[in-house]
Design a protein around this motif. Structure first.
Motif, PDB file in Angstrom:
ATOM      1  N   ASP A 185    -109.467 -23.491 -38.064  1.00 42.02           N
ATOM      2  CA  ASP A 185    -108.487 -24.205 -39.048  1.00 42.02           C
ATOM      3  C   ASP A 185    -107.610 -22.866 -39.233  1.00 42.02           C
ATOM      4  N   ARG A 221    -103.103 -28.339 -31.785  1.00 41.70           N
ATOM      5  CA  ARG A 221    -104.499 -29.242 -31.246  1.00 41.70           C
ATOM      6  C   ARG A 221    -104.853 -28.711 -29.968  1.00 41.70           C
ATOM      7  N   TRP A 236    -110.552 -43.561 -43.205  1.00 46.93           N
ATOM      8  CA  TRP A 236    -109.881 -42.124 -43.592  1.00 46.93           C
ATOM      9  C   TRP A 236    -108.590 -42.122 -43.074  1.00 46.93           C
ATOM     10  N   TRP A 263    -106.515 -25.500 -55.052  1.00 50.11           N
ATOM     11  CA  TRP A 263    -105.232 -26.249 -54.692  1.00 50.11           C
ATOM     12  C   TRP A 263    -105.434 -27.547 -55.025  1.00 50.11           C
ATOM     13  N   MET A 314    -116.899 -37.630 -47.637  1.00 47.51           N
ATOM     14  CA  MET A 314    -115.998 -36.577 -47.773  1.00 47.51           C
ATOM     15  C   MET A 314    -115.341 -36.867 -48.980  1.00 47.51           C
ATOM     16  N   ARG A 346    -105.210 -34.952 -48.338  1.00 46.86           N
ATOM     17  CA  ARG A 346    -106.099 -33.895 -47.500  1.00 46.86           C
ATOM     18  C   ARG A 346    -107.440 -34.453 -47.716  1.00 46.86           C
ATOM     19  N   GLY A 347    -108.464 -34.126 -46.519  1.00 44.10           N
ATOM     20  CA  GLY A 347    -109.623 -34.567 -46.836  1.00 44.10           C
ATOM     21  C   GLY A 347    -110.316 -33.198 -47.173  1.00 44.10           C
ATOM     22  N   MET A 348    -111.819 -33.352 -47.654  1.00 48.20           N
ATOM     23  CA  MET A 348    -112.546 -32.294 -47.910  1.00 48.20           C
ATOM     24  C   MET A 348    -114.017 -32.532 -47.456  1.00 48.20           C
ATOM     25  N   GLN A 349    -114.665 -31.403 -47.243  1.00 50.01           N
ATOM     26  CA  GLN A 349    -116.182 -31.251 -46.922  1.00 50.01           C
ATOM     27  C   GLN A 349    -116.730 -30.191 -47.761  1.00 50.01           C
ATOM     28  N   ASP A 350    -115.951 -29.494 -48.331  1.00 52.54           N
ATOM     29  CA  ASP A 350    -116.485 -28.189 -49.124  1.00 52.54           C
ATOM     30  C   ASP A 350    -116.499 -28.470 -50.563  1.00 52.54           C
ATOM     31  N   ARG A 379     -98.232 -36.586 -39.255  1.00 52.58           N
ATOM     32  CA  ARG A 379     -99.117 -36.643 -40.597  1.00 52.58           C
ATOM     33  C   ARG A 379     -99.870 -35.167 -40.424  1.00 52.58           C
ATOM     34  N   TRP A 380     -99.957 -34.353 -41.671  1.00 53.47           N
ATOM     35  CA  TRP A 380    -100.557 -33.240 -41.614  1.00 53.47           C
ATOM     36  C   TRP A 380    -100.995 -33.129 -43.308  1.00 53.47           C
ATOM     37  N   SER A 381    -101.979 -32.266 -43.230  1.00 50.69           N
ATOM     38  CA  SER A 381    -102.746 -32.204 -44.558  1.00 50.69           C
ATOM     39  C   SER A 381    -101.914 -30.987 -45.549  1.00 50.69           C
ATOM     40  N   ARG A 432     -94.730 -29.238 -34.250  1.00 52.33           N
ATOM     41  CA  ARG A 432     -95.740 -29.811 -33.585  1.00 52.33           C
ATOM     42  C   ARG A 432     -95.246 -30.583 -32.159  1.00 52.33           C
ATOM     43  N   ASN A 477    -111.263 -24.871 -52.523  1.00 52.67           N
ATOM     44  CA  ASN A 477    -110.616 -26.326 -52.965  1.00 52.67           C
ATOM     45  C   ASN A 477    -110.294 -26.673 -54.297  1.00 52.67           C
ATOM     46  N   ARG A 529    -101.583 -28.823 -48.950  1.00 50.77           N
ATOM     47  CA  ARG A 529    -102.352 -28.403 -50.104  1.00 50.77           C
ATOM     48  C   ARG A 529    -101.684 -28.342 -51.399  1.00 50.77           C
TER      49      ARG A 529
HETATM   50  C1  LIG Z   1    -113.674 -34.527 -42.875  1.00 52.35           C
HETATM   51  C2  LIG Z   1    -112.845 -33.388 -43.358  1.00 52.35           C
HETATM   52  C3  LIG Z   1    -113.142 -32.361 -44.042  1.00 52.35           C
HETATM   53  C4  LIG Z   1    -112.268 -31.511 -44.567  1.00 52.35           C
HETATM   54  N1  LIG Z   1    -112.656 -30.372 -45.360  1.00 52.35           N
HETATM   55  C5  LIG Z   1    -111.675 -29.525 -45.895  1.00 52.35           C
HETATM   56  C6  LIG Z   1    -111.963 -28.964 -47.280  1.00 52.35           C
HETATM   57  O1  LIG Z   1    -113.078 -28.581 -47.584  1.00 52.35           O
HETATM   58  N2  LIG Z   1    -111.035 -27.983 -47.567  1.00 52.35           N
HETATM   59  C7  LIG Z   1    -109.833 -28.068 -46.978  1.00 52.35           C
HETATM   60  O2  LIG Z   1    -108.735 -27.351 -47.475  1.00 52.35           O
HETATM   61  N3  LIG Z   1    -109.531 -29.087 -45.916  1.00 52.35           N
HETATM   62  C8  LIG Z   1    -110.289 -29.493 -45.483  1.00 52.35           C
HETATM   63  N4  LIG Z   1    -110.054 -30.590 -44.304  1.00 52.35           N
HETATM   64  C9  LIG Z   1    -108.672 -30.521 -43.904  1.00 52.35           C
HETATM   65  C10 LIG Z   1    -108.733 -30.017 -42.335  1.00 52.35           C
HETATM   66  O3  LIG Z   1    -108.787 -28.644 -42.385  1.00 52.35           O
HETATM   67  C11 LIG Z   1    -107.550 -30.432 -41.717  1.00 52.35           C
HETATM   68  O4  LIG Z   1    -107.599 -31.823 -41.541  1.00 52.35           O
HETATM   69  C12 LIG Z   1    -107.424 -29.753 -40.162  1.00 52.35           C
HETATM   70  O5  LIG Z   1    -107.153 -28.491 -40.162  1.00 52.35           O
HETATM   71  C13 LIG Z   1    -106.355 -30.449 -39.329  1.00 52.35           C
HETATM   72  O6  LIG Z   1    -105.014 -30.207 -40.063  1.00 52.35           O
HETATM   73  P1  LIG Z   1    -104.081 -31.578 -40.414  1.00 52.35           P
HETATM   74  O7  LIG Z   1    -104.923 -32.592 -41.055  1.00 52.35           O
HETATM   75  O8  LIG Z   1    -103.108 -30.688 -41.381  1.00 52.35           O
HETATM   76  O9  LIG Z   1    -103.588 -32.046 -39.054  1.00 52.35           O
HETATM   77  C14 LIG Z   1    -110.995 -31.585 -43.844  1.00 52.35           C
HETATM   78  C15 LIG Z   1    -110.544 -32.335 -43.179  1.00 52.35           C
HETATM   79  C16 LIG Z   1    -111.675 -33.550 -42.750  1.00 52.35           C
HETATM   80  C17 LIG Z   1    -111.047 -34.670 -41.855  1.00 52.35           C
END
Ligand SMILES: Cc1cc2nc3c(=O)[nH]c(=O)nc-3n(C[C@H](O)[C@H](O)[C@H](O)COP(=O)(O)O)c2cc1C
Length: 202
Positions: free
Chosen positions: A202, A178, A113, A79, A152, A128-132, A18-20, A5, A76, A22
């Motif tokens: 994504d 980005r 968050w 992982w 979330m 890692r955040g999730m909406q699913d 910072r990255w998310s 990055r 989800n 799994r």
């Molecule tokens: C509100 C929100 C909901 C998200 N929902 C999911 C999800 O359901 N499953 C998942 O694997 N990642 C989920 N993510 C992770 C995003 O895909 C991830 O933050 C995005 O691709 C950017 O990557 P980064 O956080 O590594 O920078 C979510 C992130 C946010 C903020």
């Protein structure tokens, strides 16, 4: 800053690093560590300083963790199985001081968050955040009053190896990119006939 990055302009390094993740090890996250995450969330800005965020959390091994896990969609679950803690972030939709609608309650919760995620990353945790997940069942299973919106879910754990993930997720276990600044900031207004087509998947 991650090799993968590159910031276009000077920025605090931890924002870019910072990255998310799994991939997580099946290890617990201590309550003390968790409190630092909430402490960080606590200092987020909010409209009228209303602090509408509320975190409902459960440690793996507790019955409530199983209930939270059960809210997640199939991908989800694949992982999150190793997450030490699962959370539901909800936000109060009306100001406590006058009962009026807080139009920015989701935004305020989002700021909390991000603080939490940055703090967790700085402590070497995977966040890692999730909406699913099933928003309605989250409400009923955890008795969330209608005054609060479910925003979330969040998984927190100890980073693991990408090889521990199911094959379909291994290739995605890398920092995302980005849009350039020129696509998100517009001096004096949006370009004529602007539409938001071309957003990155994504
Ligand atoms: C509100 C929100 C909901 C998200 N929902 C999911 C999800 O359901 N499953 C998942 O694997 N990642 C989920 N993510 C992770 C995003 O895909 C991830 O933050 C995005 O691709 C950017 O990557 P980064 O956080 O590594 O920078 C979510 C992130 C946010 C903020």
């Amino acid at each position: 800053m991650s090799d993968l990055r590159q910031a276009e302009y000077p920025v605090l390094p931890f924002i870019v690093s910072r990255w998310s993740r799994r991939a997580m090890l099946p290890e617990p996250v201590a309550n003390d560590e968790l409190m630092s995450l909430f402490e960080a969330a606590r200092w987020a800005p909010s409209s009228y300083n209303c602090q509408p965020w509320r975190f409902i959390f459960a440690h793996r091994g507790s019955p409530q963790w199983d209930t939270m896990f059960g809210l997640l969609d199939e991908l989800n679950r694949q992982w999150c199985i190793n997450a030490g803690v699962l959370m539901i972030l909800v936000s109060r939709t009306r100001y406590e001081y006058n009962g009026k609608q807080d139009r920015s309650c989701a935004l305020n919760a989002g700021a909390a968050w991000e603080n939490l995620a940055l703090q967790g990353t700085s402590m070497g945790l995977a966040v890692r955040g999730m909406q699913d997940f099933d928003y309605e069942r989250a409400r009923t299973e955890f008795g969330i009053p209608s005054l609060y919106d479910v925003q979330m879910m969040i998984a927190v754990g100890r980073p693991g190896n990408r090889e521990s993930l199911p094959e379909r997720l291994q290739g995605r276990e890398t920092p995302t990119q980005r849009k350039p600044v020129s696509e998100i900031a517009f001096e004096n207004g949006l370009p004529e006939d602007y539409d938001s087509a071309g957003s990155m998947a994504d």
